[in-house]
Design a protein around this motif. Structure first.
Motif, short mmCIF file in Angstrom:
data_model
loop_
_atom_site.label_atom_id
_atom_site.label_comp_id
_atom_site.label_asym_id
_atom_site.label_seq_id
_atom_site.Cartn_x
_atom_site.Cartn_y
_atom_site.Cartn_z
N TRP A 569 -8.88 29.00 -41.65
CA TRP A 569 -8.06 30.01 -41.03
C TRP A 569 -8.21 29.94 -39.52
O TRP A 569 -9.20 29.42 -38.99
N ASN A 570 -7.24 30.46 -38.83
CA ASN A 570 -7.33 30.59 -37.37
C ASN A 570 -6.35 31.66 -36.93
O ASN A 570 -5.32 31.91 -37.58
N ALA A 571 -6.68 32.29 -35.82
CA ALA A 571 -5.80 33.29 -35.23
C ALA A 571 -6.14 33.37 -33.75
O ALA A 571 -7.29 33.18 -33.35
N SER A 572 -5.14 33.61 -32.93
CA SER A 572 -5.41 33.71 -31.50
C SER A 572 -4.37 34.59 -30.82
O SER A 572 -3.25 34.78 -31.33
N TYR A 573 -4.77 35.10 -29.70
CA TYR A 573 -3.86 35.84 -28.84
C TYR A 573 -4.07 35.35 -27.41
O TYR A 573 -5.22 35.22 -26.96
N ALA A 574 -2.99 35.07 -26.73
CA ALA A 574 -3.08 34.62 -25.33
C ALA A 574 -2.16 35.49 -24.49
O ALA A 574 -1.02 35.76 -24.86
N PHE A 575 -2.71 35.90 -23.37
CA PHE A 575 -1.94 36.73 -22.44
C PHE A 575 -2.00 36.07 -21.06
O PHE A 575 -3.06 35.60 -20.63
N VAL A 576 -0.88 36.02 -20.40
CA VAL A 576 -0.87 35.54 -19.02
C VAL A 576 0.25 36.26 -18.27
O VAL A 576 1.33 36.49 -18.81
N THR A 577 -0.06 36.67 -17.07
CA THR A 577 0.95 37.29 -16.23
C THR A 577 0.91 36.62 -14.87
O THR A 577 -0.16 36.25 -14.37
N THR A 578 2.07 36.47 -14.28
CA THR A 578 2.20 35.68 -13.07
C THR A 578 2.97 36.45 -12.01
O THR A 578 3.94 37.14 -12.33
#
Lengths: 694, 173
Positions: A569-578
Motif C-alpha cells: 500500500w502507499n498514500a501521499s499528500y503533496a502541497f506546494v504554493t508559489t
C-alpha cells in the motif's frame, strides 16, 4: 506570429561530422593509466544487486556521487524499482513517475509528457535534469527532456532515482527542480532477458526485447530494442493551427547496446551506444503544438576502478540529436536543428579513515546547436567544471555532507545575427560566466526508526541554446525581430528543506515527510514572453530575458508499506504554493507559476500478490491549476483552467508459466475522457501485454 | 575526532547492543553477504566456529543452542556455513574458517582478537560493542534496520580488507 512559436525541426536530417574533442582521447587514454587496481582487488566495482540484498533497500550514488543506501542519502530521494514499474502497468517512464509524491506529469498527447518536481512544470520544462546511468538525456538546445527518445526499455531498468530539489553540485547545470537518474541493469552482473508485446486502445502496439549475454567470465553484453505505434488522442478544443500541426500517428523506436568488461581485478570498462528515431505530436517551445521528428544517437565509454586511491571513474560520451518538425508554415525558415554534446568526466571517491569520504570531480562539456533557420548558424558553449564533495560521519548516527561545484561557461556563436537588437557578435564572444552551486545535508538517524534530514542547496539553470541564440530577423515572422540573448544570466534556485522519516515496523511501513522552501532568481524567459522594445530598425524587438523571481513553499507526507503476505500500500499528500515576482509580456507568456501548479495532490495505491496473480490499483487526485494554450489567431496565449481531477489505474497480471506473464492494464478507467493539461483530452486506455523472461 | 568524541560516545549509546541477542539464520545470511565484500572473499563451505567460554556459566549451552538453531549446513549467500561450537581456549587451533562471537564471551574478547589476528580469520558478532572494542571485525544488526559495523584496526590485524564501496556504506570504527 504563429510560425515563430514553432520549434525548429524538420524531417531532413543532414549529416554533420565533427571530430571528437582531443580531450576525449586524452582522458580515455589516461583512464587506463590511472586505474591502478589494488594488488588483491575484489573483482567487482559496484554491484547494486548484492548491495541491495545486503541492506534490504536500494542503493544509489546519485545523491552525492558516493555509493550509499537510499535512506542514508543527504537528499530527498524516491526510488522506483523494477517491481514498482512492473506492478504499475506503466507503458512509459512518465507513466511510472506519475504516482511519485511531489512529481507532476502532464500529458500533452499519447507520447508527449512533461515532468515537473514540486511545481514549475510547463511545456518544455527546463528545470528537470534527466540522465541514463549518469548520461544526460536532457536536451540543451531547447532546454527540455523528450521522454520518448530516451533509449531505454522498461524491462531493463533496475531503478529510477528521483531526487527532489537542486543537485547542481554533483550534476551541474539544470539540476534545479530535481534530477531523475534512470539506472539500467549491469550487463556484467545482471542477467536480464525479456520480451514484451503490448496492444491496446488507440491502436496502440508496442514491443520490446532485452537480451543479456556473457563472453567468457569477464564480459557482459546487453542489447535492447523497442518501440510503439499508436493513434494519438483527438485534438479536442485546440486551436485549428495547433490541431493541424499534430500528426496523430506517433512512431517511436530505440535500440541500445551496453557492454561491461572486467579487465583486471577491481577494474571494469564499459561501452554504451544507442540510436532512436521518433515522430510524435508534442507541445513544444513557446507552447504551440508540433509534430516532432527526432533522431538521436549516443556513444559512451568509461572505466570504473576500485584502487588504492579510491573509486576512480572516468567516462566520455557524445550525444547527437537531429530534429525537425514535419509540418510548419514557416516557409522561409529551414526548420531543422542539429545538436551535439560531448562530455568528458573524471572523479575519485575515497574514504579517509573511518569518518571522511571525499569526492573530487572534473568535467568538460562541449555542446553546439546548428540550425540555419533558427539560430542562423551555430551556437554552443564550452563548460569547464570542478566539484568537491565531503561526507563526514560525525558519529555513527550523524553525518554531514557538503558539496560544491563551479561551472565556467564560455559561449561560441558563428552566424548571421538578427539586425536591430543591439546585440553584436562581440556580445557572444565575450559572454562567459562562472557559477557556483552547492549542496549541504545533515542526516541524523535519531534512532533506528527515525531519520531527520536538514538540506540546503543552490542549483543553477543555464539558458537553452535557443534562449541564447535564436535569430529571427524582421520579416521572418512578421514586422518584428525575435532573438535570443547572450547576456542572459543563469537562473539560480535556492532550497532549504527538512525531512523526517519514520519506520513503522509494526505495520511494515515507512512514513516520509518533507517541508521545503525554494527561491528562484533570474527566471529565464523565451523571447515572446518578454516585453518588447523598439529597436534600431523601428520595429518591436522581442529578446529572451531574465524576468524576475519566484518563491515556492511546500510540504509532503507519504506512507508506503507491505506485509509479508504480499499486500502493499502507499498514500501521499503533496502541497506546494508559489508566488511570482516577474515582469513579462502579459499576453504571450506561460510564466505564471503562481497559478500553474496544482497545489494539492493526493496519491494512493494498494496491491496484493496471490501466488500467480498480482493486482494493483493506483489513483491520483490533484487540484485545479492553470495551463496555457495558443489561441490560434495572434501571438497570444490564453490561460486554460484545468479543473481538479481524479485518475485511476488498475493493473492485473497472471503468471502463466514460470517464464510468461499476461497482464491487463486500465489507465484512467474511472472516466472516458479527461483534460489533464492544456492539450488534447486524454481517453481512457486499456492494454493487454505478454512478457516472457528467458 | 577528539572534539567529537563525547558526541560520538553519546550516539554510540543509542546503538542497540543486543547483549542477549538470539542468533537467527537471517543474521548469518546478512553476515555472509557482508563477508562477500572482502577483497578476498570466502566461498563454498565455511566452517563457522561459534565460540564459548567454559568459564562462563551458560556460555557453552548458548553456543550449542546457536549451532543447533542454525543447523548442520546453512546456505547464506555464496557460502554454506557449517556451524560448530569452539572453546575459546582452542580458538587458535580450531579447524574453522570464521569465528562467531555469541553472547557470553565478552570478558575474554581480547583472546578472540588475538586468535583472529594470528590466524587471519574473520570474526563476526551481533554485539556491536565487541566490534567497537576491536575484539571482532564485523558487527551485524538486522532489526529494525540492517546495519553493518567494521573495526578497521581489527580488520587490518587480521589482514582483511573490504572493497571501497562496502566501506563507504557501513559504519567503521
Amino acid at each position: 506570429m504563429k510560425p515563430a512559436r514553432r520549434s525548429a525541426r524538420r524531417r531532413s536530417l543532414p549529416s554533420m561530422s565533427r571530430p571528437a574533442p582531443r580531450a576525449v582521447t586524452v582522458v580515455l587514454a589516461a583512464a587506463s593509466l590511472i586505474a591502478l587496481p589494488r594488488s588483491r582487488a575484489y573483482s567487482q566495482v559496484i554491484d547494486y544487486q548484492r548491495m541491495e540484498q545486503l541492506f534490504g533497500e536500494p542503493v544509489t550514488s546519485s545523491a552525492t556521487g558516493k555509493p550509499q543506501r537510499a535512506s542514508d542519502a543527504p537528499a530527498n530521494m524516491e526510488i522506483i524499482t523494477q517491481d514498482d514499474i512492473r506492478r504499475s502497468g506503466a507503458t512509459s517512464i512518465p507513466d511510472a513517475l506519475q504516482f511519485v509524491t511531489g512529481v507532476e506529469v502532464r500529458s500533452y498527447g499519447i507520447a508527449d509528457a512533461e515532468v515537473g518536481i514540486r511545481g514549475y512544470n510547463q511545456s518544455y520544462n527546463p528545470r528537470l535534469l534527466v540522465l541514463v546511468n549518469g548520461r544526460q538525456v536532457y536536451s540543451d538546445n531547447y532546454g527540455h527532456v523528450s521522454w520518448p527518445t530516451i533509449p531505454v526499455q522498461l524491462d531493463e531498468i533496475r531503478q529510477i532515482e528521483v531526487i527532489k530539489g537542486p543537485n547542481s553540485a554533483l550534476y551541474g547545470f539544470n539540476a534545479v527542480g530535481g534530477v531523475i537518474n534512470i539506472i539500467t541493469y549491469d550487463p556484467l552482473h545482471d542477467k536480464v532477458n525479456a520480451a514484451t508485446l503490448r496492444g491496446g486502445t488507440q491502436n496502440y502496439f508496442a514491443g520490446s526485447v532485452v537480451g543479456t549475454g556473457r563472453i567468457g567470465a569477464d564480459v557482459g553484453v546487453r542489447m535492447s530494442a523497442g518501440g510503439f505505434h499508436a493513434t494519438d488522442f483527438g485534438s479536442g478544443d485546440l486551436a485549428l493551427a495547433d490541431a493541424g500541426s499534430r500528426d496523430l500517428s506517433p512512431d517511436v523506436g530505440n535500440v541500445s547496446v551496453a557492454a561491461t568488461a572486467r579487465v583486471a581485478a577491481g577494474v571494469e570498462t564499459f561501452v554504451e551506444a544507442s540510436m532512436g528515431d521518433s515522430r510524435y505530436a508534442e507541445k513544444g517551445f513557446a507552447d504551440t503544438f508540433d509534430t516532432t521528428f527526432t533522431r538521436t544517437n549516443s556513444v559512451r565509454a568509461g572505466v570504473n576502478a576500485d584502487t588504492a586511491i579510491g573509486l576512480i571513474s572516468v567516462d566520455a560520451y557524445r550525444n547527437e540529436e537531429r530534429d525537425s518538425i514535419g509540418q510548419t508554415t514557416l516557409t522561409d525558415v529551414a526548420p531543422w536543428s542539429n545538436q551535439d554534446v560531448y562530455v568528458v568526466r573524471a572523479s575519485d571517491v575515497v574514504k579517509f579513515g573511518s569518518d571522511h569520504t571525499v569526492r573530487v570531480g572534473l568535467e568538460y562539456r562541449n555542446n553546439s546547436q546548428t540550425a540555419p533557420g533558427y539560430v542562423q548558424g551555430t551556437i554552443g558553449y564550452d563548460v569547464y567544471a570542478a566539484s568537491l564533495m565531503w561526507d563526514w560521519a560525525i558519529t555513527p548516527r550523524l553525518s554531514w555532507t557538503n558539496a560544491v561545484r563551479v561551472d565556467d561557461l564560455n559561449m561560441r556563436y558563428s552566424g548571421i545575427l538578427a539586425a536591430g537588437t543591439g546585440i553584436t557578435n562581440a556580445d557572444y564572444a565575450h559572454e562567459n560566466f562562472a557559477v557556483p552551486s552547492y549542496n549541504s545535508g545533515l542526516v541524523f538517524n535519531v534512532t533506528d526508526l527515525d531519520t531527520l534530514r536538514l538540506l540546503v542547496a543552490r542549483g543553477v539553470q543555464v539558458p537553452s541554446l535557443l534562449d541564447f541564440g535564436l535569430q529571427f530577423s524582421e520579416g521572418k515572422v512578421g514586422p518584428v525581430v525575435v532573438a535570443g540573448n547572450p547576456n542572459l544570466h543563469p537562473s539560480t534556485v535556492d532550497n532549504v528543506e527538512m525531512d523526517y522519516d519514520r519506520s513503522l515496523p509494526s505495520i511494515g511501513s515507512t512514513v516520509r515527510t518533507a517541508l521545503f522552501a525554494e527561491r528562484t532568481r533570474d527566471i529565464i524567459s523565451e523571447p515572446f514572453a518578454t516585453r518588447p522594445f523598439v529597436g534600431s530598425l523601428g520595429v518591436p524587438v522581442f529578446l529572451a530575458g531574465n524576468v524576475g523571481g519566484s518563491d515556492a513553499v511546500g510540504a509532503e507526507i507519504g506512507l508506503k508499506g507491505h506485509s509479508a503476505s504480499g499486500l502493499r500500500w502507499n498514500a501521499s499528500y503533496a502541497f506546494v504554493t508559489t508566488t511570482d515576482g516577474t515582469v513579462q509580456n502579459a499576453t504571450s507568456t506561460s510564466i505564471d507559476y503562481a497559478h500553474a501548479v496544482p497545489r494539492h495532490v493526493v496519491t494512493a495505491g494498494i496491491g496484493d500478490t496471490w501466488e500467480r496473480v498480482e493486482i494493483d490499483l493506483m489513483g491520483r487526485w490533484q487540484s485545479s491549476y492553470r495551463d496555457f494554450q495558443f489561441n490560434g489567431n495572434a501571438a497570444d496565449l490564453v490561460p486554460i483552467e484545468i479543473r481538479n481531477f481524479l485518475t485511476l489505474t488498475a493493473h492485473i497480471s497472471y503468471r502463466l508459466t514460470d517464464n510468461v506473464t499476461l497482464a491487463l492494464t486500465a489507465q484512467q478507467f474511472n472516466t472516458s475522457r479527461l483534460l489533464q493539461a492544456a492539450g488534447p483530452p486524454l481517453d481512457r486506455r486499456f492494454f493487454v501485454s505478454a512478457t516472457a523472461h528467458f | 575526532m577528539r572534539v567529537w568524541a563525547p558526541l560520538a560516545l553519546a550516539h554510540l549509546a543509542l546503538i542497540p547492543a543486543p547483549a542477549h541477542a538470539e542468533v537467527t539464520p537471517v543474521d548469518l545470511q546478512i553476515a555472509a553477504r557482508a563477508l562477500g565484500f572482502m577483497e578476498r572473499p570466502l566461498s563454498g563451505n565455511v566452517r563457522l566456529g561459534v565460540v564459548y567460554d567454559p568459564a562462563e556459566d551458560g556460555s557453552m549451552a548458548n553456543a550449542d543452542a546457536v549451532v543447533t538453531s542454525l543447523g548442520a549446513r546453512l546456505k547464506a549467500g555464496n557460502l554454506v556455513f557449517e556451524p560448530v561450537a569452539v572453546n575459546i581456549d582452542a580458538a587458535l587451533i580450531a579447524p574453522v574458517d570464521v569465528l562467531f562471537l555469541p553472547d557470553g564471551v565478552e570478558d575474554r574478547g581480547m583472546k578472540i582478537a588475538r586468535a583472529t589476528a594470528q590466524r587471519r580469520l574473520p570474526c563476526i558478532t551481533l554485539n556491536v560493542s565487541e566490534v567497537q572494542s576491536g575484539n571482532c571485525v564485523l558487527g551485524i544488526q538486522v532489526d529494525p534496520k540492517v546495519r553493518i559495523y567494521v573495526n578497521r584496526a581489527a580488520a587490518a590485524a587480521s589482514d582483511i580488507t573490504f572493497v571501497s564501496v562496502f566501506r563507504m556504506m557501513v559504519t567503521e570504527f
